[in-house]
Design an enzyme around this catalytic site. Structure first.
Site, PDB file in Angstrom:
ATOM      1  N   GLY B  18       0.836  -1.207   0.000  1.00  3.43           N
ATOM      2  CA  GLY B  18       0.000   0.000   0.000  1.00  3.43           C
ATOM      3  C   GLY B  18       0.868   1.254   0.000  1.00  3.43           C
ATOM      4  N   GLU B 209       0.318  11.703  29.370  1.00  6.48           N
ATOM      5  CA  GLU B 209      -0.725  12.705  29.194  1.00  6.48           C
ATOM      6  C   GLU B 209      -1.951  12.272  29.979  1.00  6.48           C
ATOM      7  OE1 GLU B 209      -0.989  12.578  24.899  1.00  6.48           O
ATOM      8  OE2 GLU B 209      -2.551  11.059  24.953  1.00  6.48           O
ATOM      9  N   HIS B 248      -6.203  12.464  21.201  1.00  4.53           N
ATOM     10  CA  HIS B 248      -6.023  11.021  21.326  1.00  4.53           C
ATOM     11  C   HIS B 248      -7.285  10.403  21.927  1.00  4.53           C
ATOM     12  CE1 HIS B 248      -1.347  11.289  21.521  1.00  4.53           C
ATOM     13  NE2 HIS B 248      -1.754  11.021  20.288  1.00  4.53           N
TER      14      HIS B 248
END
Lengths: 390, 293
Positions: B18, B209, B248
């Site tokens: 790909g 985070e 996220h």
């Protein structure tokens, strides 16, 4: 993707979830008609918005009879409901769910979710339910039981039987609850849910388990294999700016300050947000450009910032990566600035892949920027400039 | 020795034919990574980038001696690709693919149990061992070989911190991204164990985070071990509004759980030094190393 209570109830009914009789209405007349078809005198009229805390905000009303239901619906429809979970701007009520009021002999809480630490489908339940279950659980007043179900593909009848017994359900109710959990587990996996929460799960006077309220979240990343479920998305509930951002491969969260912020990467975006606040500035938004965004998507992103009248300065913090070099973002900025009539201070910090090329792209676009060597300098500069414009 | 990746690593690429696979495998080879072949079902027997392509991972592994795999397979088939690699007992699998359905990752985690595969990701930028090889999609140029290990939940901040550490005249032993999704393979704590055992790693930087419990797990682990290696952590999202997903899928706080303050408190209590801002990470680890002498 959040869905409405009425949608969740409808989706879960084929999996054995019993819910009160009723229907959804978009006009008060319809609400009255639905109420007229229901048995019993008590009717619940429930605002359908994507947020909890409706009861305390007056979004759930118990009334007697069709006329009162019509009046309650009339009062709720079109109203902006502000609950503890909607944020100060609230959400507009466009639909009401009209249901038979159920008298609960007992209320429980039951939920299925994916526990991120174990990576397993997890069943959560407590012998008490109700609107303040979170506070009660946090304070230790209610014991919350958990059962790990692995990937959720196999039934674990013995463990579930014990789990149900721990909720103080026995006899016929025990059997009903086991069957219900089995059905919900199947639904969770087949529908690619992220959360199914039933609160309260009522024990009725007739001795059946019935879901009075259901909250359900579907996995956005799995919608490609559920075309029918994707249609449940309520675009009215999604902020228009949010929707545009999603279409352009951006993650955007509106905040209430005056510094427009752009970073390429969620972590860098959060770091930028923290630095702006540390420099005594007020961010107007959080924006993370996903690696899949092209320069035209990025131009749309800048336009969202330029369209926000509160924005007084724009801070661009970019660390060019392997999937998205700095020049792609510079090009997006150049295009957006050519199209806008607004002139705002643009503070940029460009590092990493193709940073120099990005600077020359900006020059070629005639895009005047304040180029800072590191992100702290850039954050402080943007804060100073936003203050000056005030 | 570095962590995860060394000069003997032979890499197979799942989804090599790909666009993303072609592009990044080319970059990986330019960096010196030893790529030995690719897997694309239905394209077995062909050649791509002068490398053999196979239909199945097991065949490719047997024929090429590959001991690591990188996955660029699109979301609908990514989980099947990972499970195939796990069943072929591939020692290391790195998945770059973003937006893999959560329940698919639950199934992948289930497949990992009892096996010998280490899975990094999905939604990971991968692994970089400066001067040795990269199994990922990160840009290179600002890294330099050295003794700091980086464990991160964020690709963009990893690039930033790599540059800061190089500017501080230190270098990196290995950098690894655990991935931005809530459910993923190897977790920060497991990475830290590997770094503490690695002779080339003198100090560790954690980039965390808001959301999830990985930083808390790390804190609990460190409290129970003795190590002379300084550990520095950056936790971003201190000023993020609660209950909003910040970029996220794994970055949101729920009911005060997973917020930055709680993570910082837990890590500090365990003896981890906190970098007070994202621009000070390089300086913080330099000081920590200098103080240790």
């Amino acid at each position: 993707m959040k869905i409405h209570e009425f949608q969740a109830k409808k989706l879960l009914a084929p999996y054995g979830l019993r819910v009160p009789d009723g229907g959804v209405a978009i006009t008060s007349r319809e609400a009255g008609e639905i109420a007229g078809r229901l048995d019993g005198r008590g009717v619940m009229v429930k605002a359908q918005i994507h947020a909890g805390g409706r009861k305390h905000a007056g979004g759930i009303q118990r009334v007697d009879g069709p006329e009162a239901a019509e009046a309650a619906a009339n009062q709720l429809l079109g109203r902006v409901l502000t609950t503890a979970q909607t944020g100060p701007e609230g959400l507009t009520v466009r639909r009401v769910l009209v249901e038979s009021a159920i008298t609960a002999v007992r209320e429980l809480h039951l939920a299925l979710l994916i526990d991120s630490s174990s990576g397993e489908l997890t069943l959560i339940g407590s012998a008490k339910g109700g609107a303040d279950i979170e506070e009660q659980a946090a304070s230790g007043a209610v014991r919350v039981n958990q059962l790990r179900l692995g990937a959720g593909r196999e039934a674990r009848p013995d463990a579930v039987a014990q789990f149900v017994a721990d909720l103080a359900l026995d006899g016929a109710l025990h059997a009903q609850a086991c069957a219900l959990i089995d059905g919900l587990q199947q639904a969770f996996v087949e529908l690619d849910a992220s959360l199914i929460e039933i609160n309260p799960l009522a024990v009725t006077e007739a001795g059946t388990l019935m879901a009075l309220d259901v909250k359900m979240v579907l996995d956005d990343n799995a919608l490609f294999r559920h075309g029918d479920l994707a249609a449940l998305r309520d675009e009215d509930e999604t902020d228009l700016v949010d929707l545009q951002a999603q279409r352009h491969q951006l993650n955007y969260v509106q905040l209430d300050g005056d510094i427009g912020m752009v970073a390429n990467g969620a972590g860098l975006g959060l770091a930028t947000l923290d630095m702006v606040v540390a420099a005594k500035g007020r961010p107007a938004n959080f924006m993370d450009i996903r690696t899949t965004a092209k320069s035209l998507d990025i131009a749309h992103g800048f336009r969202l910032l330029l369209d926000n009248p509160s924005t007084r300065a724009i801070l661009i913090n970019v660390h060019g990566g392997g999937m998205q070099p700095c020049d792609t973002i510079a090009e997006g900025l150049g295009i957006a600035m050519r199209r806008t009539g607004r002139s705002l201070p643009l503070v940029v910090r460009l590092a990493g892949n193709n940073a120099d090329f990005a600077r020359s792209r900006l020059r070629n676009f005639g895009c005047a920027v304040i180029d800072c060597p590191d992100m702290w300098t850039a954050a402080a500069k943007a804060v100073a400039l936003a203050g000056k414009g005030a | 020795m570095s962590v995860f990746l060394d000069r003997d690593t032979r890499v197979l690429c799942q989804g090599m034919t790909g666009w993303a696979g072609t592009h990044h495998v080319t970059r990986m080879m330019e960096y010196g990574t030893h790529v030995v072949g690719g897997v694309t079902p239905g394209k077995g027997g062909r050649s791509h980038l002068n490398l053999p392509v196979y239909d199945r991972v097991a065949d490719a592994r047997r024929e090429t001696g590959a001991n690591a795999s990188i996955v660029f397979v699109p979301p609908p088939h990514a989980a099947a690709a990972m499970i195939e690699a796990i069943e072929a007992e591939m020692p290391l699998v790195v998945t770059v693919t973003e937006r893999v359905p959560t329940l698919d990752m639950v199934r992948v985690r289930d497949a990992l149990k009892g096996g010998r595969t280490i899975l990094v990701g999905a939604n990971s930028q991968g692994i970089l061992v400066p001067g040795v090889g990269k199994l990922g999609v990160m840009a290179t140029g600002s890294e330099r070989p050295g003794g700091i290990g980086i464990i991160s939940r964020s690709a963009s901040l990893t690039s930033e911190v790599v540059a800061q550490i190089s500017a501080a005249k230190l270098g990196q032993s290995t950098t690894v991204g655990v991935g931005g999704d809530a459910i993923h393979g190897i977790r920060m704590r497991e990475c830290l164990e590997l770094f503490l055992d690695d002779a080339d790693t003198e100090g560790v930087v954690l980039i965390g985070e808001i959301g999830g419990t990985e930083e808390e797990e790390v804190a609990e682990f460190i409290s129970g071990v003795r190590t002379s290696k300084p550990i520095v952590a950056l936790i971003v999202g201190r000023e993020a509004p609660p209950e909003r997903r910040m970029g996220h899928a794994g970055a949101l706080t729920l009911g005060g759980k997973g917020d930055a303050a709680g993570k910082i408190k837990a890590l500090e209590a365990a003896g981890v030094r906190i970098a007070s801002s994202a621009h000070l990470v390089g300086e913080t680890i330099r000081q920590a190393l200098a103080e240790r002498g």
